[in-house]
Motif scaffolding. Structure first.
Motif, PDB file in Angstrom:
ATOM      1  N   LEU A 100       0.835  -1.202   0.000  1.00  0.00           N
ATOM      2  CA  LEU A 100       0.000   0.000   0.000  1.00  0.00           C
ATOM      3  C   LEU A 100       0.870   1.253   0.000  1.00  0.00           C
ATOM      4  O   LEU A 100       0.608   2.194  -0.750  1.00  0.00           O
ATOM      5  CB  LEU A 100      -0.929  -0.025   1.209  1.00  0.00           C
ATOM      6  N   LYS A 101       1.923   1.254   0.801  1.00  0.00           N
ATOM      7  CA  LYS A 101       2.832   2.404   0.848  1.00  0.00           C
ATOM      8  C   LYS A 101       3.506   2.628  -0.511  1.00  0.00           C
ATOM      9  O   LYS A 101       3.665   3.763  -0.948  1.00  0.00           O
ATOM     10  CB  LYS A 101       3.893   2.216   1.931  1.00  0.00           C
ATOM     11  N   CYS A 102       3.889   1.547  -1.170  1.00  0.00           N
ATOM     12  CA  CYS A 102       4.557   1.655  -2.473  1.00  0.00           C
ATOM     13  C   CYS A 102       3.613   2.137  -3.571  1.00  0.00           C
ATOM     14  O   CYS A 102       4.073   2.676  -4.586  1.00  0.00           O
ATOM     15  CB  CYS A 102       5.148   0.306  -2.873  1.00  0.00           C
ATOM     16  N   SER A 103       2.318   1.953  -3.389  1.00  0.00           N
ATOM     17  CA  SER A 103       1.352   2.257  -4.446  1.00  0.00           C
ATOM     18  C   SER A 103       1.079   3.753  -4.615  1.00  0.00           C
ATOM     19  O   SER A 103       0.559   4.170  -5.645  1.00  0.00           O
ATOM     20  CB  SER A 103       0.035   1.516  -4.196  1.00  0.00           C
ATOM     21  N   VAL A 104       1.416   4.568  -3.616  1.00  0.00           N
ATOM     22  CA  VAL A 104       1.155   6.013  -3.704  1.00  0.00           C
ATOM     23  C   VAL A 104       2.481   6.747  -3.527  1.00  0.00           C
ATOM     24  O   VAL A 104       3.045   6.756  -2.435  1.00  0.00           O
ATOM     25  CB  VAL A 104       0.144   6.478  -2.628  1.00  0.00           C
ATOM     26  N   THR A 105       2.974   7.353  -4.598  1.00  0.00           N
ATOM     27  CA  THR A 105       4.201   8.142  -4.495  1.00  0.00           C
ATOM     28  C   THR A 105       3.889   9.641  -4.443  1.00  0.00           C
ATOM     29  O   THR A 105       4.783  10.447  -4.206  1.00  0.00           O
ATOM     30  CB  THR A 105       5.161   7.856  -5.663  1.00  0.00           C
ATOM     31  N   TRP A 106       2.639   9.993  -4.670  1.00  0.00           N
ATOM     32  CA  TRP A 106       2.144  11.362  -4.484  1.00  0.00           C
ATOM     33  C   TRP A 106       0.626  11.274  -4.498  1.00  0.00           C
ATOM     34  O   TRP A 106       0.064  10.615  -5.373  1.00  0.00           O
ATOM     35  CB  TRP A 106       2.639  12.296  -5.579  1.00  0.00           C
ATOM     36  N   PRO A 107      -0.061  11.906  -3.544  1.00  0.00           N
ATOM     37  CA  PRO A 107      -1.525  11.793  -3.524  1.00  0.00           C
ATOM     38  C   PRO A 107      -2.146  12.544  -4.697  1.00  0.00           C
ATOM     39  O   PRO A 107      -1.936  13.740  -4.855  1.00  0.00           O
ATOM     40  CB  PRO A 107      -1.914  12.410  -2.178  1.00  0.00           C
ATOM     41  N   SER A 108      -2.875  11.832  -5.522  1.00  0.00           N
ATOM     42  CA  SER A 108      -3.523  12.444  -6.682  1.00  0.00           C
ATOM     43  C   SER A 108      -5.007  12.660  -6.453  1.00  0.00           C
ATOM     44  O   SER A 108      -5.664  13.328  -7.251  1.00  0.00           O
ATOM     45  CB  SER A 108      -3.304  11.581  -7.923  1.00  0.00           C
ATOM     46  N   GLU A 109      -5.541  12.098  -5.367  1.00  0.00           N
ATOM     47  CA  GLU A 109      -6.949  12.302  -5.039  1.00  0.00           C
ATOM     48  C   GLU A 109      -7.135  12.205  -3.532  1.00  0.00           C
ATOM     49  O   GLU A 109      -6.352  11.559  -2.835  1.00  0.00           O
ATOM     50  CB  GLU A 109      -7.828  11.289  -5.752  1.00  0.00           C
ATOM     51  N   GLU A 110      -8.161  12.869  -3.053  1.00  0.00           N
ATOM     52  CA  GLU A 110      -8.411  12.847  -1.617  1.00  0.00           C
ATOM     53  C   GLU A 110      -8.640  11.422  -1.140  1.00  0.00           C
ATOM     54  O   GLU A 110      -9.094  10.568  -1.886  1.00  0.00           O
ATOM     55  CB  GLU A 110      -9.577  13.755  -1.239  1.00  0.00           C
ATOM     56  N   GLY A 111      -8.253  11.193   0.099  1.00  0.00           N
ATOM     57  CA  GLY A 111      -8.338   9.856   0.677  1.00  0.00           C
ATOM     58  C   GLY A 111      -7.037   9.083   0.572  1.00  0.00           C
ATOM     59  O   GLY A 111      -6.864   8.077   1.250  1.00  0.00           O
ATOM     60  N   GLN A 112      -6.120   9.541  -0.266  1.00  0.00           N
ATOM     61  CA  GLN A 112      -4.848   8.833  -0.411  1.00  0.00           C
ATOM     62  C   GLN A 112      -3.851   9.261   0.670  1.00  0.00           C
ATOM     63  O   GLN A 112      -3.895  10.386   1.160  1.00  0.00           O
ATOM     64  CB  GLN A 112      -4.245   9.073  -1.789  1.00  0.00           C
ATOM     65  N   HIS A 113      -2.968   8.330   0.998  1.00  0.00           N
ATOM     66  CA  HIS A 113      -1.933   8.564   1.998  1.00  0.00           C
ATOM     67  C   HIS A 113      -0.571   8.418   1.345  1.00  0.00           C
ATOM     68  O   HIS A 113      -0.282   7.392   0.747  1.00  0.00           O
ATOM     69  CB  HIS A 113      -2.026   7.533   3.121  1.00  0.00           C
ATOM     70  N   LEU A 114       0.240   9.441   1.463  1.00  0.00           N
ATOM     71  CA  LEU A 114       1.623   9.385   1.006  1.00  0.00           C
ATOM     72  C   LEU A 114       2.484   8.976   2.192  1.00  0.00           C
ATOM     73  O   LEU A 114       2.526   9.682   3.209  1.00  0.00           O
ATOM     74  CB  LEU A 114       2.078  10.758   0.503  1.00  0.00           C
ATOM     75  N   ALA A 115       3.129   7.840   2.110  1.00  0.00           N
ATOM     76  CA  ALA A 115       4.051   7.379   3.150  1.00  0.00           C
ATOM     77  C   ALA A 115       5.460   7.405   2.583  1.00  0.00           C
ATOM     78  O   ALA A 115       5.708   6.852   1.511  1.00  0.00           O
ATOM     79  CB  ALA A 115       3.686   5.965   3.599  1.00  0.00           C
ATOM     80  N   LEU A 116       6.352   8.067   3.281  1.00  0.00           N
ATOM     81  CA  LEU A 116       7.740   8.155   2.846  1.00  0.00           C
ATOM     82  C   LEU A 116       8.652   7.499   3.879  1.00  0.00           C
ATOM     83  O   LEU A 116       8.457   7.665   5.091  1.00  0.00           O
ATOM     84  CB  LEU A 116       8.158   9.611   2.643  1.00  0.00           C
ATOM     85  N   ALA A 117       9.636   6.775   3.375  1.00  0.00           N
ATOM     86  CA  ALA A 117      10.650   6.161   4.229  1.00  0.00           C
ATOM     87  C   ALA A 117      11.612   7.244   4.692  1.00  0.00           C
ATOM     88  O   ALA A 117      11.989   8.134   3.922  1.00  0.00           O
ATOM     89  CB  ALA A 117      11.397   5.083   3.456  1.00  0.00           C
ATOM     90  N   LEU A 118      12.015   7.159   5.950  1.00  0.00           N
ATOM     91  CA  LEU A 118      13.023   8.064   6.505  1.00  0.00           C
ATOM     92  C   LEU A 118      14.345   7.319   6.502  1.00  0.00           C
ATOM     93  O   LEU A 118      14.499   6.316   7.193  1.00  0.00           O
ATOM     94  CB  LEU A 118      12.671   8.464   7.937  1.00  0.00           C
ATOM     95  N   GLN A 119      15.262   7.810   5.708  1.00  0.00           N
ATOM     96  CA  GLN A 119      16.547   7.136   5.558  1.00  0.00           C
ATOM     97  C   GLN A 119      17.644   8.000   6.152  1.00  0.00           C
ATOM     98  O   GLN A 119      17.748   9.182   5.854  1.00  0.00           O
ATOM     99  CB  GLN A 119      16.806   6.871   4.082  1.00  0.00           C
TER     100      GLN A 119
END
Length: 182
Positions: A55-74
């Motif tokens: 699920l995290k990999c599927s959204v690299t930028w929210p294109s519609e409301e309801g989406q969650h952008l999750a980014l890894a902290l490296q």
């Protein structure tokens, strides 16, 4: 709504989209009871972590409301946590941020540093008007991050839900776009 160039660099971290190679790192905190004690759900199995990662990999930028952008902290070559930007409403330009770090990296300001970058994305890239963050009231370290970010406490809901066998309190913080120091 300009998608940022990844990775996003902060003083000490890289923020980037998750990849399938991040499974072991993600599982290293998602499987820990001490990490999930203030979160919905319990420790995750390897299979549940794989579902979460997909699920995290599927959204690299929210294109519609309801989406969650999750980014890894490296930090260096190690993924030490994650941060999220949830887009709640296009019409009302509302969103929410969140963060989770592996306990080995608590207390060093990484959550504040990463969340500041997420607020920048929320206000400057996604064009949000209001961004919230919430946590269990017992999680002082989390609400202290919100205060360091300059977010204002808007609510302390007492006994607002039955949570993990008892009544839970919730803290709500927010920042408006004109309060963002940018």
């Amino acid at each position: 709504m300009a998608k940022p160039d990844y990775p996003i660099r902060t003083e000490r971290l890289l923020l980037r989209p998750f990849t399938p190679a991040d499974h072991a790192a993600l599982h290293s905190w998602q499987s820990r009871p001490d990490v999930v004690r203030y979160l919905y759900g319990g420790p995750r199995t390897h299979e549940q972590t794989a579902e979460s990662l997909a699920l995290k990999c599927s959204v690299t930028w929210p294109s519609e409301e309801g989406q969650h952008l999750a980014l890894a902290l490296q930090r260096g070559d190690e993924v030490i946590g994650e941060t999220v930007l949830k887009w709640h409403s296009r019409e009302h330009r509302q969103g929410e941020i969140g963060y989770i770090l592996h306990p080995d990296h608590h207390g060093r300001g990484y959550a504040t540093e990463a969340s500041r970058a997420m607020l920048r994305l929320a206000f400057e890239n996604l064009g949000l008007h209001r961004v919230t963050a919430s946590c269990d009231a017992r999680n002082e370290a989390s609400w202290r991050v919100m205060e360091r970010l300059g977010m204002r406490r808007e609510a302390h809901f007492r006994h607002n839900e039955w949570f993990k066998g008892g009544w839970g309190d919730e803290m709500i913080y927010a920042m408006l776009e004109d309060e963002w120091p940018g």
